[in-house]
Design a protein around this motif. Structure first.
Motif, PDB file in Angstrom:
ATOM      1  N   GLU A 216      -2.280  -2.130  11.429  1.00 47.94           N
ATOM      2  CA  GLU A 216      -3.210  -3.189  11.786  1.00 47.94           C
ATOM      3  C   GLU A 216      -3.748  -3.907  10.559  1.00 47.94           C
ATOM      4  O   GLU A 216      -4.222  -5.029  10.643  1.00 47.94           O
ATOM      5  N   LEU A 217      -3.721  -3.225   9.420  1.00 47.94           N
ATOM      6  CA  LEU A 217      -4.243  -3.823   8.191  1.00 47.94           C
ATOM      7  C   LEU A 217      -3.210  -4.697   7.497  1.00 47.94           C
ATOM      8  O   LEU A 217      -3.551  -5.480   6.614  1.00 47.94           O
ATOM      9  N   ARG A 218      -1.956  -4.597   7.929  1.00 50.21           N
ATOM     10  CA  ARG A 218      -0.876  -5.263   7.193  1.00 50.21           C
ATOM     11  C   ARG A 218      -1.047  -6.782   7.163  1.00 50.21           C
ATOM     12  O   ARG A 218      -0.842  -7.421   6.121  1.00 50.21           O
ATOM     13  N   GLN A 219      -1.429  -7.375   8.304  1.00 50.52           N
ATOM     14  CA  GLN A 219      -1.564  -8.834   8.329  1.00 50.52           C
ATOM     15  C   GLN A 219      -2.672  -9.304   7.386  1.00 50.52           C
ATOM     16  O   GLN A 219      -2.513 -10.305   6.673  1.00 50.52           O
ATOM     17  N   ASP A 220      -3.792  -8.568   7.367  1.00 51.84           N
ATOM     18  CA  ASP A 220      -4.875  -8.966   6.468  1.00 51.84           C
ATOM     19  C   ASP A 220      -4.452  -8.829   5.010  1.00 51.84           C
ATOM     20  O   ASP A 220      -4.804  -9.660   4.164  1.00 51.84           O
ATOM     21  N   LEU A 221      -3.711  -7.760   4.690  1.00 50.68           N
ATOM     22  CA  LEU A 221      -3.253  -7.584   3.320  1.00 50.68           C
ATOM     23  C   LEU A 221      -2.243  -8.662   2.931  1.00 50.68           C
ATOM     24  O   LEU A 221      -2.207  -9.103   1.767  1.00 50.68           O
ATOM     25  N   THR A 222      -1.420  -9.078   3.883  1.00 56.57           N
ATOM     26  CA  THR A 222      -0.471 -10.161   3.603  1.00 56.57           C
ATOM     27  C   THR A 222      -1.210 -11.454   3.277  1.00 56.57           C
ATOM     28  O   THR A 222      -0.856 -12.183   2.339  1.00 56.57           O
ATOM     29  N   THR A 223      -2.247 -11.742   4.059  1.00 56.98           N
ATOM     30  CA  THR A 223      -3.048 -12.940   3.793  1.00 56.98           C
ATOM     31  C   THR A 223      -3.712 -12.856   2.423  1.00 56.98           C
ATOM     32  O   THR A 223      -3.762 -13.831   1.661  1.00 56.98           O
ATOM     33  N   MET A 224      -4.244 -11.683   2.092  1.00 57.76           N
ATOM     34  CA  MET A 224      -4.879 -11.502   0.787  1.00 57.76           C
ATOM     35  C   MET A 224      -3.874 -11.685  -0.345  1.00 57.76           C
ATOM     36  O   MET A 224      -4.185 -12.252  -1.395  1.00 57.76           O
ATOM     37  N   ALA A 225      -2.635 -11.219  -0.126  1.00 50.94           N
ATOM     38  CA  ALA A 225      -1.612 -11.401  -1.155  1.00 50.94           C
ATOM     39  C   ALA A 225      -1.306 -12.880  -1.345  1.00 50.94           C
ATOM     40  O   ALA A 225      -1.061 -13.340  -2.466  1.00 50.94           O
ATOM     41  N   ALA A 226      -1.355 -13.626  -0.257  1.00 52.50           N
ATOM     42  CA  ALA A 226      -1.043 -15.054  -0.350  1.00 52.50           C
ATOM     43  C   ALA A 226      -2.103 -15.822  -1.132  1.00 52.50           C
ATOM     44  O   ALA A 226      -1.810 -16.851  -1.744  1.00 52.50           O
ATOM     45  N   VAL A 227      -3.337 -15.326  -1.109  1.00 48.02           N
ATOM     46  CA  VAL A 227      -4.398 -16.047  -1.818  1.00 48.02           C
ATOM     47  C   VAL A 227      -4.692 -15.438  -3.178  1.00 48.02           C
ATOM     48  O   VAL A 227      -5.707 -15.767  -3.801  1.00 48.02           O
ATOM     49  N   GLY A 228      -3.836 -14.493  -3.635  1.00 49.75           N
ATOM     50  CA  GLY A 228      -3.931 -14.034  -5.010  1.00 49.75           C
ATOM     51  C   GLY A 228      -4.453 -12.634  -5.219  1.00 49.75           C
ATOM     52  O   GLY A 228      -4.695 -12.235  -6.381  1.00 49.75           O
ATOM     53  N   ALA A 229      -4.624 -11.842  -4.158  1.00 54.47           N
ATOM     54  CA  ALA A 229      -5.099 -10.462  -4.356  1.00 54.47           C
ATOM     55  C   ALA A 229      -4.010  -9.648  -5.054  1.00 54.47           C
ATOM     56  O   ALA A 229      -2.836  -9.722  -4.716  1.00 54.47           O
ATOM     57  N   THR A 230      -4.417  -8.875  -6.044  1.00 54.59           N
ATOM     58  CA  THR A 230      -3.448  -8.081  -6.797  1.00 54.59           C
ATOM     59  C   THR A 230      -3.043  -6.835  -5.997  1.00 54.59           C
ATOM     60  O   THR A 230      -3.764  -6.381  -5.094  1.00 54.59           O
ATOM     61  N   PRO A 231      -1.882  -6.257  -6.303  1.00 55.38           N
ATOM     62  CA  PRO A 231      -1.478  -5.012  -5.630  1.00 55.38           C
ATOM     63  C   PRO A 231      -2.503  -3.890  -5.799  1.00 55.38           C
ATOM     64  O   PRO A 231      -2.665  -3.066  -4.902  1.00 55.38           O
ATOM     65  N   GLN A 232      -3.211  -3.877  -6.950  1.00 56.99           N
ATOM     66  CA  GLN A 232      -4.200  -2.827  -7.174  1.00 56.99           C
ATOM     67  C   GLN A 232      -5.332  -2.921  -6.162  1.00 56.99           C
ATOM     68  O   GLN A 232      -5.798  -1.906  -5.627  1.00 56.99           O
ATOM     69  N   ILE A 233      -5.771  -4.122  -5.866  1.00 59.23           N
ATOM     70  CA  ILE A 233      -6.845  -4.301  -4.889  1.00 59.23           C
ATOM     71  C   ILE A 233      -6.371  -3.884  -3.508  1.00 59.23           C
ATOM     72  O   ILE A 233      -7.093  -3.222  -2.749  1.00 59.23           O
ATOM     73  N   ARG A 234      -5.157  -4.273  -3.151  1.00 57.06           N
ATOM     74  CA  ARG A 234      -4.630  -3.913  -1.821  1.00 57.06           C
ATOM     75  C   ARG A 234      -4.481  -2.396  -1.698  1.00 57.06           C
ATOM     76  O   ARG A 234      -4.725  -1.821  -0.639  1.00 57.06           O
ATOM     77  N   ARG A 235      -4.087  -1.731  -2.781  1.00 56.35           N
ATOM     78  CA  ARG A 235      -3.982  -0.261  -2.733  1.00 56.35           C
ATOM     79  C   ARG A 235      -5.355   0.376  -2.544  1.00 56.35           C
ATOM     80  O   ARG A 235      -5.498   1.373  -1.839  1.00 56.35           O
ATOM     81  N   ARG A 236      -6.368  -0.185  -3.199  1.00 56.08           N
ATOM     82  CA  ARG A 236      -7.718   0.365  -3.046  1.00 56.08           C
ATOM     83  C   ARG A 236      -8.210   0.209  -1.616  1.00 56.08           C
ATOM     84  O   ARG A 236      -8.863   1.108  -1.069  1.00 56.08           O
ATOM     85  N   ILE A 237      -7.922  -0.952  -1.015  1.00 62.30           N
ATOM     86  CA  ILE A 237      -8.336  -1.165   0.375  1.00 62.30           C
ATOM     87  C   ILE A 237      -7.682  -0.142   1.292  1.00 62.30           C
ATOM     88  O   ILE A 237      -8.334   0.471   2.152  1.00 62.30           O
ATOM     89  N   ALA A 238      -6.381   0.073   1.122  1.00 64.32           N
ATOM     90  CA  ALA A 238      -5.675   1.044   1.956  1.00 64.32           C
ATOM     91  C   ALA A 238      -6.194   2.460   1.723  1.00 64.32           C
ATOM     92  O   ALA A 238      -6.347   3.252   2.666  1.00 64.32           O
ATOM     93  N   ALA A 239      -6.497   2.790   0.466  1.00 64.71           N
ATOM     94  CA  ALA A 239      -6.998   4.131   0.167  1.00 64.71           C
ATOM     95  C   ALA A 239      -8.369   4.359   0.789  1.00 64.71           C
ATOM     96  O   ALA A 239      -8.647   5.432   1.339  1.00 64.71           O
ATOM     97  N   VAL A 240      -9.265   3.337   0.704  1.00 63.09           N
ATOM     98  CA  VAL A 240     -10.592   3.487   1.300  1.00 63.09           C
ATOM     99  C   VAL A 240     -10.485   3.622   2.810  1.00 63.09           C
ATOM    100  O   VAL A 240     -11.200   4.435   3.427  1.00 63.09           O
ATOM    101  N   GLN A 241      -9.617   2.848   3.433  1.00 59.57           N
ATOM    102  CA  GLN A 241      -9.459   2.957   4.883  1.00 59.57           C
ATOM    103  C   GLN A 241      -8.973   4.354   5.276  1.00 59.57           C
ATOM    104  O   GLN A 241      -9.455   4.954   6.232  1.00 59.57           O
ATOM    105  N   ALA A 242      -8.032   4.900   4.520  1.00 57.14           N
ATOM    106  CA  ALA A 242      -7.558   6.259   4.795  1.00 57.14           C
ATOM    107  C   ALA A 242      -8.680   7.269   4.607  1.00 57.14           C
ATOM    108  O   ALA A 242      -8.837   8.208   5.397  1.00 57.14           O
ATOM    109  N   LEU A 243      -9.494   7.080   3.566  1.00 57.95           N
ATOM    110  CA  LEU A 243     -10.587   8.009   3.309  1.00 57.95           C
ATOM    111  C   LEU A 243     -11.626   7.944   4.420  1.00 57.95           C
ATOM    112  O   LEU A 243     -12.159   8.987   4.839  1.00 57.95           O
ATOM    113  N   VAL A 244     -11.900   6.738   4.924  1.00 54.05           N
ATOM    114  CA  VAL A 244     -12.880   6.598   6.005  1.00 54.05           C
ATOM    115  C   VAL A 244     -12.384   7.309   7.263  1.00 54.05           C
ATOM    116  O   VAL A 244     -13.106   8.103   7.887  1.00 54.05           O
TER     117      VAL A 244
END
Length: 788
Positions: free
Chosen positions: A694-722
């Protein structure tokens, strides 16, 4: 499919192994008794045989210890003398190679002994008292324990003196009891199959444990698979809406989701049963080692496996019901337009969850005692689990309020979880169920038996040598024996044989029936000696008042229940009681093999006491290890073998340990824990994967506007931790209640918290899920069209 397959596969392996290795009391009895209905021990075997019903079949059995020569000298080993080929012994042994021994010069050895001594078919081994050379003609295993080391010889050629037992196989439907014997027959000991059967209380505890495990496993499967179906149905919302737009009714659309659950259940159940049976067939020898029993007559528990497969189908269908009902209530246009799920059931979930938690807690409190019911125990555990799961969406909504004060990756992850809180709650419920099962198993399995005061023969660490065996030792051998141990001193206790000390029963701790008092009542011997005996019994040097008392002719008392009003009473059959002044050297510290008091040699001579050696004690600085005890045994055994009149059975040293008895944890419990931990880890990983879809579409949009892979990894890690972290904490709360009620349900168990295991169960999945989510997050995403 994965979450349906793993429980079915594990259930197939466990059920097949349980039914073939240790699943029934009848099997456990066969491992010990073979086909015999009775094992009778008596000096008058002829009288026993004469009273047996016609058609009874008997054979002799000797179970004793003997001396076997090993590479490091003599050692004591278990042995049996019986007819290995007699059908009555079927099930007691497994012949792995060779044949049964047929004469006094032949023997069969267990594979454990063969490995220890480097023996094989045709090897020679020296054993017996007296020693004789034997040829190994067979390799066997004792069914009661594959790890047991020993040997078997013919019943008419025993290796040491021991009273033979009579194995009896009765005709069908006929019973026998010692009441048929004449009054002149001596003591008779009878072991029957009925005596080995579990008691009603043991059956109740086993049924409660099985029901609790089965109910928790079912709830785990429903919640785990339900999470997958919930996310899967959400990802299919556009396709299902298109089907509805093409003319399908809402009922037909919901049936598509339900049919998916049934199809996955059929595939997973079939694959789990088939692969489980193949695993059991391929790992038969490993299963034997784990269970410590042989596979005798392998059978497939068809009905049990069919039940496991059918349960998987039912649970898969049940897990698909909630997503199917959600599809029926979802507006078609909203799905086509990309409408987000907005849960309006938070309040309903909290109310229903609170009711379930209250009902579950009440059921656990009522059933958590020996008079409770196992059904209520299992129902209470499930109600508590489902109540916490029902509150999960509201809990997700609550933790979302923390997002504003967090860094950007954590803020986005939390807000995404709240926006899809039904799917987040479903994934979290999967983790809750898995962790709750592991916590309940860990707590229930670590519960210990009731603490019983330890009955000690001597001070912990001291080594006892029976006087008959000690007298066979020469002075040099005594020095050698002491040199093998961490010895402080070697003391031979000289005790009076014609007198003993009276117990002052009014001073017994806890009353005359207390277990400690009964132990104290056995420490009544009168020893003759001095400072060395005081140190031996008390563990400290003798004090000046104690030595002065001995010089005055008084007694130094080690058992405070022997002294009353500063005096001790000595009783004898031939003389009137004698009263002596006494100094108490120890209180509430009782040892059954050590003397209760000591007097000086002059006092013993004045009282006319008959003194004889009673016991040799090696006072040590610590508890000896197995190697040291084996070396001491070798010295003692050599003296016995060399003696002109050796004892009929080998005598060994005995080291006193202060370990309290605890409940034995079975291998099957460890297997259940392993399966539960595996399910927990897989559930955590799958839950994170479901949320990541479910997070993939949001991460794709973030990648399109310049989010770095490091930020996307942190988002995925926090979601897993939650998801996994919160699920692990709630799972810990869900598992404590059923485990506590189960411990209270058993009269034999006492609560014990395995802190290390709980930390691993609660902290392991979140850490693993976070690492996996961060490591598997792709660095680049291809742009996808979002629904509009």
């Amino acid at each position: 499919m994965l979450m349906l397959f793993i429980p079915t596969y594990a259930a197939t392996v466990l059920l097949t192994g349980w039914s073939n290795l240790s699943g029934t009391s009848a099997q456990e009895t066969t491992f010990t008794m073979g086909r015999a209905d009775l094992i009778v021990e008596s000096d008058d075997r002829a009288e026993i045989a004469a009273t047996l019903p016609p058609g009874s079949h008997t054979t002799l059995l000797v179970q004793a210890r003997t001396v076997v020569q090993g590479p490091d000298g003599p050692r004591v080993s278990e042995y049996e003398a019986t007819d290995l080929t007699d059908p009555i012994n079927n099930g007691r042994y497994v012949l792995r190679a060779g044949r049964a021994p047929g004469g006094p010069a032949e023997a069969a050895v267990t594979r454990a002994m063969a490995n220890e001594l480097g023996l094989g078919l045709g090897s020679r081994v020296t054993a017996g008292m007296p020693q004789r050379d034997l040829t190994v003609v067979g390799l066997i295993d004792w069914s009661r324990s594959l790890r047991a080391s020993g040997l078997i010889v013919p019943y008419d050629a025993p290796l040491s003196s021991a009273r033979a037992k009579l194995m009896v196989e009765l005709p069908g439907g006929v019973e026998w009891s010692p009441a048929r014997l004449s009054p002149g027959v001596g003591s008779v000991s009878v072991l029957s199959r009925e005596q080995m059967a579990p008691t009603a209380a043991e059956r109740r505890i086993a049924a409660a444990g099985a029901l609790l495990v089965a109910s928790f496993a079912g709830a785990q499967i429903v919640l785990l698979v339900g999470a997958a179906f919930t996310v899967g149905a959400a990802r299919q919302r556009r396709e299902l809406a298109l089907v509805a737009a093409a003319g399908a009714t809402i009922r037909q659309v919901s049936r598509i989701v339900g049919a998916g659950g049934l199809l996955l259940g059929i595939i997973s159940a079939g694959a789990g049963v088939i692969l489980g049976l193949l695993t059991f067939a391929a790992a038969g020898s490993s299963m034997e080692r784990i269970a410590d029993h042989p596979l005798l007559d392998v059978s497939i528990p068809a009905w049990q496996l069919a039940g496991a497969a059918g349960l998987t189908l039912c649970l898969a269908t049940l897990a698909a019901l909630l997503p199917a009902r959600a599809v029926r209530k979802r507006p078609v246009r909203g799905a086509l337009g990309g409408q987000r799920d907005q849960s309006r059931l938070d309040v309903v979930g909290v109310v229903s969850g609170a009711i379930l938690i209250a009902v579950g807690t009440a059921a656990l409190l009522i059933s958590g005692n020996p008079e409770g019911r196992s059904e209520a125990l299992a129902a209470g555990g499930i109600a508590l689990l489902l109540g916490i799961v029902a509150c999960t969406p509201a809990f997700v909504q609550a933790i979302g309020r923390l997002a504003a004060g967090l860094p950007m990756p954590a803020r986005l992850a939390l807000r995404h979880a709240v926006r899809h809180r039904l799917r987040t709650a479903a994934a979290m419920a999967a983790v809750i169920a898995a962790v709750a099962g592991s916590v309940a198993l860990a707590l229930a399995g670590s519960a210990r038996g009731e603490a019983v005061p330890t009955r000690l023969d001597a001070r912990p660490g001291q080594v006892l040598v029976p006087v008959d065996a000690a007298e066979l030792l020469s002075p040099s051998e005594r020095e050698r024996l002491a040199a093998t141990l961490p010895a402080r001193a070697v003391v031979t206790i000289q005790a009076a044989t014609n007198v003993h000390a009276n117990v002052a029963y009014h001073s017994l701790p806890g009353g005359p029936t207390d277990s400690t008092a009964l132990t104290a009542a056995e420490q009544r011997d009168i020893a003759v000696g001095g400072a060395e005996l005081i140190r031996l019994v008390t563990g400290r040097a003798a004090t000046t008042p104690e030595l002065a008392a001995l010089d005055r002719g008084d007694a130094v008392v080690f058992n405070d229940t022997l002294a009353a009003n500063g005096r001790v009473i000595l009783s004898s059959k031939d003389q009137p009681p004698t009263s002596l002044p006494a100094v108490v050297a120890a209180r509430r510290d009782y040892f059954t093999k050590l003397p209760g008091l000591v007097i000086s040699p002059a006092t013993a001579q004045r009282l006319g006491l008959e003194i004889r050696p009673r016991l040799m004690v090696v006072d040590t600085t610590r508890v000896p290890n197995r190697t040291e005890l084996a070396s001491a045994d070798a010295v003692l055994l050599q003296a016995q073998l060399r003696a002109a009149n050796p004892p009929g059975s080998p005598v060994t040293v005995k080291a006193v340990a202060a370990d309290k008895p605890t409940r034995e944890v079975t291998t099957m419990f460890y297997l259940l824990v392993a399966v539960s931990v595996l399910v927990t880890l897989v559930a955590s990983t799958v839950a994170v994967g479901l949320a990541a879809t479910e997070l993939r579409q949001d991460l794709t949009t973030m990648a399109a506007v310049g989010a770095t892979p490091q930020i996307r990894r942190r988002i995925a890690a926090v979601q897993a931790l939650v998801i996994v972290g919160a699920g692990a904490v709630l799972g810990l709360i869900s598992g404590i209640g059923p485990a506590a009620a189960y411990v209270g349900y058993s009269v034999e168990l006492r609560w014990h918290v395995p802190w290390l295991a709980l930390m691993a169960i609660v902290l392991g999945p979140p850490v693993l899920a976070t690492v996996v989510a961060r490591g598997l997050m792709r660095g680049e995403y291809s742009l996808v069209r979002r629904p509009t």
